[in-house]
Design an enzyme around this catalytic site. Structure first.
Site, mmCIF file in Angstrom:
data_model
loop_
_atom_site.group_PDB
_atom_site.id
_atom_site.type_symbol
_atom_site.label_atom_id
_atom_site.label_comp_id
_atom_site.label_asym_id
_atom_site.label_seq_id
_atom_site.Cartn_x
_atom_site.Cartn_y
_atom_site.Cartn_z
ATOM 1 N N SER A 21 30.435 55.074 28.642
ATOM 2 C CA SER A 21 30.818 54.706 27.275
ATOM 3 C C SER A 21 31.423 53.302 27.157
ATOM 4 O O SER A 21 31.160 52.621 26.149
ATOM 5 C CB SER A 21 31.762 55.755 26.678
ATOM 6 O OG SER A 21 32.926 55.913 27.460
ATOM 7 N N ARG A 28 9.242 52.895 23.526
ATOM 8 C CA ARG A 28 9.522 54.219 24.093
ATOM 9 C C ARG A 28 11.010 54.409 24.312
ATOM 10 O O ARG A 28 11.489 55.542 24.381
ATOM 11 C CB ARG A 28 8.788 54.373 25.435
ATOM 12 C CG ARG A 28 7.275 54.411 25.343
ATOM 13 C CD ARG A 28 6.779 55.743 24.840
ATOM 14 N NE ARG A 28 7.085 56.807 25.788
ATOM 15 C CZ ARG A 28 6.969 58.102 25.526
ATOM 16 N NH1 ARG A 28 6.568 58.494 24.323
ATOM 17 N NH2 ARG A 28 7.244 59.003 26.440
ATOM 18 N N SER A 31 5.504 43.379 9.858
ATOM 19 C CA SER A 31 4.589 44.357 9.285
ATOM 20 C C SER A 31 3.247 43.712 8.970
ATOM 21 O O SER A 31 3.165 42.741 8.211
ATOM 22 C CB SER A 31 5.173 44.948 8.001
ATOM 23 O OG SER A 31 4.220 45.769 7.371
ATOM 24 N N ARG A 78 1.152 45.133 7.268
ATOM 25 C CA ARG A 78 0.817 45.540 5.895
ATOM 26 C C ARG A 78 1.158 44.422 4.924
ATOM 27 O O ARG A 78 0.543 44.297 3.858
ATOM 28 C CB ARG A 78 1.588 46.795 5.501
ATOM 29 C CG ARG A 78 1.256 48.022 6.317
ATOM 30 C CD ARG A 78 2.040 49.226 5.821
ATOM 31 N NE ARG A 78 1.582 49.639 4.491
ATOM 32 C CZ ARG A 78 2.234 50.518 3.724
ATOM 33 N NH1 ARG A 78 3.363 51.068 4.154
ATOM 34 N NH2 ARG A 78 1.745 50.850 2.546
ATOM 35 N N LEU A 115 24.727 47.765 25.749
ATOM 36 C CA LEU A 115 24.512 47.407 27.149
ATOM 37 C C LEU A 115 24.174 48.609 28.017
ATOM 38 O O LEU A 115 23.338 48.506 28.927
ATOM 39 C CB LEU A 115 25.761 46.699 27.699
ATOM 40 C CG LEU A 115 25.699 46.269 29.165
ATOM 41 C CD1 LEU A 115 24.536 45.317 29.414
ATOM 42 C CD2 LEU A 115 27.018 45.629 29.583
ATOM 43 N N HIS A 116 24.792 49.745 27.777
ATOM 44 C CA HIS A 116 24.494 50.928 28.592
ATOM 45 C C HIS A 116 23.005 51.264 28.539
ATOM 46 O O HIS A 116 22.350 51.432 29.578
ATOM 47 C CB HIS A 116 25.321 52.120 28.108
ATOM 48 C CG HIS A 116 24.824 53.441 28.604
ATOM 49 N ND1 HIS A 116 24.675 53.725 29.942
ATOM 50 C CD2 HIS A 116 24.417 54.566 27.940
ATOM 51 C CE1 HIS A 116 24.217 54.956 30.100
ATOM 52 N NE2 HIS A 116 24.039 55.477 28.898
ATOM 53 N N ARG A 168 12.061 49.183 33.581
ATOM 54 C CA ARG A 168 11.030 48.167 33.359
ATOM 55 C C ARG A 168 11.053 47.033 34.375
ATOM 56 O O ARG A 168 10.122 46.220 34.388
ATOM 57 C CB ARG A 168 11.167 47.610 31.937
ATOM 58 C CG ARG A 168 10.978 48.659 30.852
ATOM 59 C CD ARG A 168 9.666 49.426 31.022
ATOM 60 N NE ARG A 168 9.507 50.463 29.998
ATOM 61 C CZ ARG A 168 8.446 51.255 29.910
ATOM 62 N NH1 ARG A 168 7.451 51.127 30.779
ATOM 63 N NH2 ARG A 168 8.371 52.177 28.966
#
Length: 271
Positions: A58, A81, A91, A93, A178-179, A188
């Site tokens: 935390s 993800r 966007s 669109r 940051l966690h 990654r």
């Protein structure tokens, strides 16, 4: 240390828009203290290290980063993800996407792994790689030409975009504590992650290193370059390792007495 503001990645970039907090913010949150200068940097580093290796997460949530990223859609779909961030993407669109695509050079194309259906590894034969690069570039140019033609015919942008491949570049803002950012980097930066998103993760990591150097050092030690063993693996290893020799080796590696004790407990259990 002066933080770089933009790091180029392929035809895109990772740009640091804003950052809130640093190593001191984490220490203050952990101590529930608002005064600065109450502890030395060495003591602050020791506390951060303790929080990291014991997964007290935390306090790390008190630091936040906001990035502006330009990347191919196939990279962004993997990026999103990680659902703990606040995200806002351009966007298609409302906006006409630019004629910008991820176009790997022949030497950057990878063969499909025979062991892992999810990844590519190893080089393609030179002639095949050359033809593949030409096919990719040609398909992207043709798709964009049809996209433009659909727009000229009056087709709505939200429908015309359907012909564009996932190699087209998009942009987004990404705000993350940051966690959860460290969790993103753990996954990654891993060698099993796709090479293209690893390149972006390395850019993000540069900003994190500059902003929270004490955290980064501890993250490398206890998370990024660490490995987890199963209960069976630990039991097998414990049968092979001499406790006293292991303790001596840990001390020679520079670990404190408390770290040595914790390492022994991990392998041999409570004593």
């Amino acid at each position: 240390m002066t933080e770089p503001q933009t790091i180029p990645v392929h035809k895109g970039f990772v740009r640091l828009v804003d950052a809130m907090g640093d190593d001191r913010r984490i220490v203050q949150a952990a101590r529930v203290s608002y005064g600065e200068g109450t502890k030395t940097v060495r003591e602050d580093a020791a506390l951060i290290d303790y929080l990291m290796r014991h997964r007290h997460t935390s306090p790390f949530e008190m630091v936040e980063f906001t990035f502006h990223v330009k990347a191919p859609i196939f990279v962004v779909r993997q990026w999103f993800r990680h659902r703990t961030a606040s995200v806002n993407e351009i966007s298609a669109r409302y906006s006409v996407l630019k004629d910008e695509f991820y176009e790997p050079a022949p030497g950057e194309l990878r063969a499909q792994s025979e062991l892992n259906k999810q990844v590519g590894e190893g080089e393609l034969p030179a002639e095949a790689a050359k033809k593949a690069a030409q096919l990719l570039a040609g398909a992207e140019r043709e798709a964009y030409a049809r996209y433009q033609k659909l727009l000229e015919l009056g087709v709505a942008r939200e429908q015309a975009r359907s012909v564009l491949p996932v190699g087209v570049y998009t942009e987004f803002y990404w705000k993350q504590d940051l966690h959860n950012l460290l969790h993103f980097l753990k996954l990654r930066l891993d060698r099993h992650a796709q090479a293209e998103i690893r390149a972006y993760a390395r850019a993000v990591a540069e900003f994190v290193k500059a902003r929270v150097p004490l955290v980064w050092r501890s993250f490398e030690e206890h998370v990024l370059n660490a490995r987890t063993l199963s209960a069976s693996e630990l039991a097998a290893l414990a049968r092979l390792v001499d406790r006293e020799a292991y303790a001596e080796a840990l001390g020679q590696a520079g670990l404190s007495k408390s770290r040595v004790r914790e390492a022994l407990e991990k392998l041999f259990g409570e004593t």
